[in-house]
Design a protein around this motif. Structure first.
Motif, PDB file in Angstrom:
ATOM      1  N   UNK A   1       4.567   2.254  -5.006  1.00 16.26           N
ATOM      2  CA  UNK A   1       4.510   2.664  -6.410  1.00 16.26           C
ATOM      3  C   UNK A   1       5.901   2.863  -7.014  1.00 16.26           C
ATOM      4  N   UNK A   2       6.942   2.574  -6.256  1.00 16.87           N
ATOM      5  CA  UNK A   2       8.313   2.899  -6.666  1.00 16.87           C
ATOM      6  C   UNK A   2       8.742   2.124  -7.904  1.00 16.87           C
TER       7      UNK A   2
ATOM      8  N   UNK B   1       4.347  -7.620 -10.101  1.00 16.59           N
ATOM      9  CA  UNK B   1       4.315  -6.174  -9.879  1.00 16.59           C
ATOM     10  C   UNK B   1       5.713  -5.646  -9.540  1.00 16.59           C
ATOM     11  N   UNK B   2       6.411  -6.337  -8.668  1.00 16.59           N
ATOM     12  CA  UNK B   2       7.767  -5.904  -8.302  1.00 16.59           C
ATOM     13  C   UNK B   2       8.702  -5.914  -9.504  1.00 16.59           C
ATOM     14  N   UNK B   3       8.602  -6.950 -10.314  1.00 16.10           N
ATOM     15  CA  UNK B   3       9.502  -7.067 -11.467  1.00 16.10           C
ATOM     16  C   UNK B   3       9.235  -5.959 -12.483  1.00 16.10           C
TER      17      UNK B   3
ATOM     18  N   UNK C   1       0.359  -1.931 -10.432  1.00 20.40           N
ATOM     19  CA  UNK C   1       0.091  -1.848  -8.999  1.00 20.40           C
ATOM     20  C   UNK C   1      -0.758  -3.049  -8.596  1.00 20.40           C
ATOM     21  N   UNK C   2      -0.933  -3.215  -7.316  1.00 15.12           N
ATOM     22  CA  UNK C   2      -1.819  -4.246  -6.790  1.00 15.12           C
ATOM     23  C   UNK C   2      -3.138  -3.576  -6.435  1.00 15.12           C
TER      24      UNK C   2
ATOM     25  N   UNK D   1      -3.164  -8.477 -10.926  1.00 15.53           N
ATOM     26  CA  UNK D   1      -2.370  -7.265 -11.032  1.00 15.53           C
ATOM     27  C   UNK D   1      -3.082  -6.263 -11.931  1.00 15.53           C
ATOM     28  N   UNK D   2      -2.899  -4.979 -11.640  1.00 18.10           N
ATOM     29  CA  UNK D   2      -3.416  -3.933 -12.520  1.00 18.10           C
ATOM     30  C   UNK D   2      -2.239  -3.343 -13.298  1.00 18.10           C
ATOM     31  N   UNK D   3      -2.241  -3.558 -14.596  1.00 13.85           N
ATOM     32  CA  UNK D   3      -1.211  -2.989 -15.464  1.00 13.85           C
ATOM     33  C   UNK D   3      -1.613  -1.566 -15.800  1.00 13.85           C
TER      34      UNK D   3
END
Length: 331
Positions: A173-174, A237-239, A264-265, A297-299
């Motif tokens: 979650x970082x 997600x990472x970006x 998150x995923x 992806x979950x925004x």
């Protein structure tokens, strides 16, 4: 210990506060010139300058430290800074996210007359992620761990010998905001320990960096903000998390430029036959599911133009009422 401190943002100010609170004396603060910021574009002092003024620490703000700079005014300011450093009594120099390159003359000055030289707090496990944006690039690249390196500075770009290293796990979650704050605390602790050891005559070990595994954390550009939904859900997600707070990830919906602040995923993913990248598939309790080139992806947190950061589900409620397919697109 009498310390010259060079730094600019909050990451640096946290270390500065820790050094001052640990009993060492900061005799001079070097920081970037005041910059215009905010909606009113007013001149704002850096966090390092704000703290220095609170503690009555002298502050110098040259635009460059190059004494041969072609601009006469900047050249004179650099020469005055060097002269000031030459005339004061100090034991070591600490540099944290200063934003200016220290020329060899200043590095040499900090090592003369029994001084301990220049130390830097760098937010990565060197030699991985040398350069300007180690926190963001570590998240963007999916690194499992990162940390802080206390480095004895030399003339290269983050190439000096390591003195002390501490590591942290990067959580799923970082964001750059949360990782920044954790690394700032760790960096301040390690820097104070280094200064305490020097003050007490405890030998510190200077270890040359490994020749392999060198990577460079290039400066984050605004042009990197726009999302490409054809990428995998993992990459997107990472970006999103890496670019929070700057520059923020963006994409267009019905001609409006949206910003994405957290994601998150998801464990359970809705399946829609024929869904295309960027398509909103469904709403979750607080977010929305979006199809990517590979995966979903979950925004979680979004922002409309001129609006505030809110949950993605609340942000898109007005679009949901229109009962039509929603698709994010690149401009």
């Amino acid at each position: 210990m009498k310390i010259v401190f060079a730094g600019t943002p909050e990451f640096a100010a946290q270390a500065m506060r820790a050094i001052e609170n640990s009993g060492h004396q900061i005799v001079l603060a070097l920081t970037q010139p005041d910059r215009r910021a905010g909606r009113g574009m007013h001149l704002q002092a850096s966090p390092v300058k704000v703290f220095a003024l609170e503690k009555n620490i002298p502050v110098l703000q040259p635009e460059t430290l190059k004494q041969n700079h072609p601009d006469l005014q900047k050249k004179m300011a650099a020469q005055e800074t060097f002269q000031y450093l030459s005339n004061i009594d100090f034991d070591a120099m600490v540099v944290v996210a200063y934003g200016l390159i220290l020329p060899q003359a200043i590095l040499d000055l900090a090592s003369q007359n029994g001084r301990h030289g220049c130390f830097n707090i760098h937010a990565s496990l060197l030699p991985r992620w040398r350069g300007a944006a180690p926190i963001q690039r570590a998240i963007e690249s999916g690194d499992a761990n990162t940390g802080v390196t206390i480095m004895q500075m030399d003339a290269g770009l983050d190439t000096g010998d390591t003195v002390l290293v501490g590591d942290l796990k990067i959580t799923p979650q970082e964001t750059s905001v949360s990782l920044h704050d954790r690394l700032a605390v760790l960096g301040a602790e390690l820097m104070v320990k280094t200064l305490n050891d020097l003050n007490e005559g405890i030998a510190i070990t200077r270890t040359p960096q490994a020749m392999g595994g060198v990577t460079y954390a290039e400066k984050i550009l605004k042009s990197e903000a726009e999302l490409d939904w054809k990428l995998s859900a993992v990459e997107i997600d990472r970006r999103i998390r890496a670019f929070n707070p700057f520059p923020g990830s963006t994409s267009s919906l019905d001609g409006e430029q949206m910003k994405f602040w957290n994601s998150c995923l998801p464990n359970k993913v809705p399946i829609f036959q024929g869904a295309i990248p960027g398509q909103v598939l469904d709403f979750s309790e607080h977010g929305v599911y979006v199809q990517c080139g590979d995966g979903v992806i979950e925004i979680l947190e979004m922002q409309k133009p001129g609006g505030k950061k809110i949950s993605a589900s609340a942000c898109l409620q007005s679009y949901r009422a229109q009962e039509k397919i929603m698709q994010f697109k690149k401009d």
